[in-house]
Design a protein around this motif. Structure first.
Motif, short mmCIF file in Angstrom:
data_model
loop_
_atom_site.label_atom_id
_atom_site.label_comp_id
_atom_site.label_asym_id
_atom_site.label_seq_id
_atom_site.Cartn_x
_atom_site.Cartn_y
_atom_site.Cartn_z
N TYR A 130 0.85 -1.19 0.00
CA TYR A 130 0.00 0.00 0.00
C TYR A 130 0.89 1.24 0.00
CZ TYR A 130 0.91 0.64 4.98
OH TYR A 130 1.51 0.83 6.19
N GLY A 131 0.41 2.26 -0.65
CA GLY A 131 1.16 3.51 -0.71
C GLY A 131 0.37 4.56 -1.46
N SER A 132 0.86 5.78 -1.40
CA SER A 132 0.14 6.88 -2.04
C SER A 132 0.58 7.11 -3.48
CB SER A 132 0.33 8.17 -1.23
OG SER A 132 1.71 8.48 -1.14
N ASP A 133 1.69 6.50 -3.91
CA ASP A 133 2.17 6.68 -5.27
C ASP A 133 1.60 5.59 -6.17
OD1 ASP A 133 3.50 7.50 -7.52
OD2 ASP A 133 5.47 6.82 -6.86
N ARG A 134 0.87 6.00 -7.19
CA ARG A 134 0.21 5.05 -8.09
C ARG A 134 1.21 4.21 -8.86
NH1 ARG A 134 -4.28 6.71 -12.62
NH2 ARG A 134 -4.52 4.63 -13.46
N TYR A 140 -8.37 1.99 -4.44
CA TYR A 140 -7.92 3.30 -3.98
C TYR A 140 -8.89 3.81 -2.94
CZ TYR A 140 -6.79 8.26 -3.97
OH TYR A 140 -6.45 9.52 -3.60
N GLU A 166 -8.73 7.05 -0.47
CA GLU A 166 -7.95 8.25 -0.28
C GLU A 166 -7.23 8.25 1.05
OE1 GLU A 166 -8.72 13.02 -0.54
OE2 GLU A 166 -10.24 11.67 -1.23
N ASN A 217 -4.48 6.46 -0.15
CA ASN A 217 -3.59 5.34 -0.49
C ASN A 217 -4.19 4.40 -1.52
OD1 ASN A 217 -1.48 6.01 1.31
ND2 ASN A 217 -2.62 5.12 3.01
N TYR A 218 -3.28 3.73 -2.24
CA TYR A 218 -3.61 2.63 -3.13
C TYR A 218 -3.25 1.34 -2.40
CZ TYR A 218 -3.89 5.95 -6.98
OH TYR A 218 -4.24 6.99 -7.79
N TYR A 219 -4.08 0.31 -2.58
CA TYR A 219 -3.85 -0.97 -1.91
C TYR A 219 -3.77 -2.07 -2.96
CZ TYR A 219 -5.36 1.65 2.17
OH TYR A 219 -5.48 2.59 3.15
#
Length: 145
Positions: free
Chosen positions: A73-77, A100, A102, A104-106
Motif C-alpha cells: 500500500y502507498g500513495s504513489d500510483r 484506492y 484516499e 492510499n492505493y492498496y
C-alpha cells in the motif's frame, strides 16, 4: 458556620429529589408502525444467503466472502503498479486487485476461501514483500478443482 452550610446543602438536596416524574405521551401517525413493519419484512426477505455455489456452467463469476492478502500500500500510483507487475512475474496465475481509498492505493492478491489458504500464501510471500496483511472481504469465488 459549617453547620449552617451543611444544613443548606441538605435542604437543597431534599428539594431536588422531591420532584415528580413526568408522563410522556407519544402522538404519532399509525402509518409509522406499518412502515417499520414493512421495512423489517423487506430486510428479512432481501437478506442474502451465503453463497455456496462457486461457478456456473455459463462462466459467470460468483462472489462470496473470503480472504485476500494485502501485499503493498502507498500513495504513489506508479509504485503500486510496479509492485503488481513484480508480483505477477513471481505468481502469474494469482489474481491481483488494486483499490484506492484516499490517500492510499492498496494491492491485494488472491481469492482464498479460508484464512488458512491466505496464511499459506502470506508465508510464501514473506521473503519477497515486507508488509503483508490478511483481509476478509468479498472475493470472486475460485473454482472447485
Amino acid at each position: 458556620m459549617k453547620l449552617i452550610f451543611t444544613l443548606i446543602i441538605c435542604f437543597f438536596s431534599i428539594a431536588l429529589s422531591a420532584q415528580k416524574r413526568g408522563v410522556v405521551t407519544v402522538i404519532k401517525d399509525p402509518l409509522v408502525d406499518s412502515l417499520i413493519d414493512r421495512r423489517i419484512a423487506l430486510s428479512k426477505k432481501a437478506a442474502p444467503a451465503p453463497a455456496t455455489a462457486v461457478s456456473r456452467r455459463d462462466g459467470t463469476i460468483v462472489s462470496m466472502m473470503g480472504y485476500r492478502v494485502q501485499v503493498f500500500y502507498g500513495s504513489d500510483r506508479r509504485e503500486v503498479f510496479n509492485e503488481q507487475s513484480r508480483f505477477k512475474t513471481i505468481y502469474p496465475k494469482v489474481n491481483t486487485y488494486i483499490t484506492y481509498k484516499e490517500p492510499n492505493y492498496y494491492l491485494r492478491v488472491g481469492d482464498f476461501r479460508t484464512r488458512l489458504e491466505a496464511q499459506r500464501m502470506m508465508n510464501e510471500l514473506r521473503s519477497a514483500f515486507a508488509t503483508l496483511f490478511i483481509f476478509r472481504e468479498k472475493i470472486n469465488a475460485p473454482g472447485l478443482d
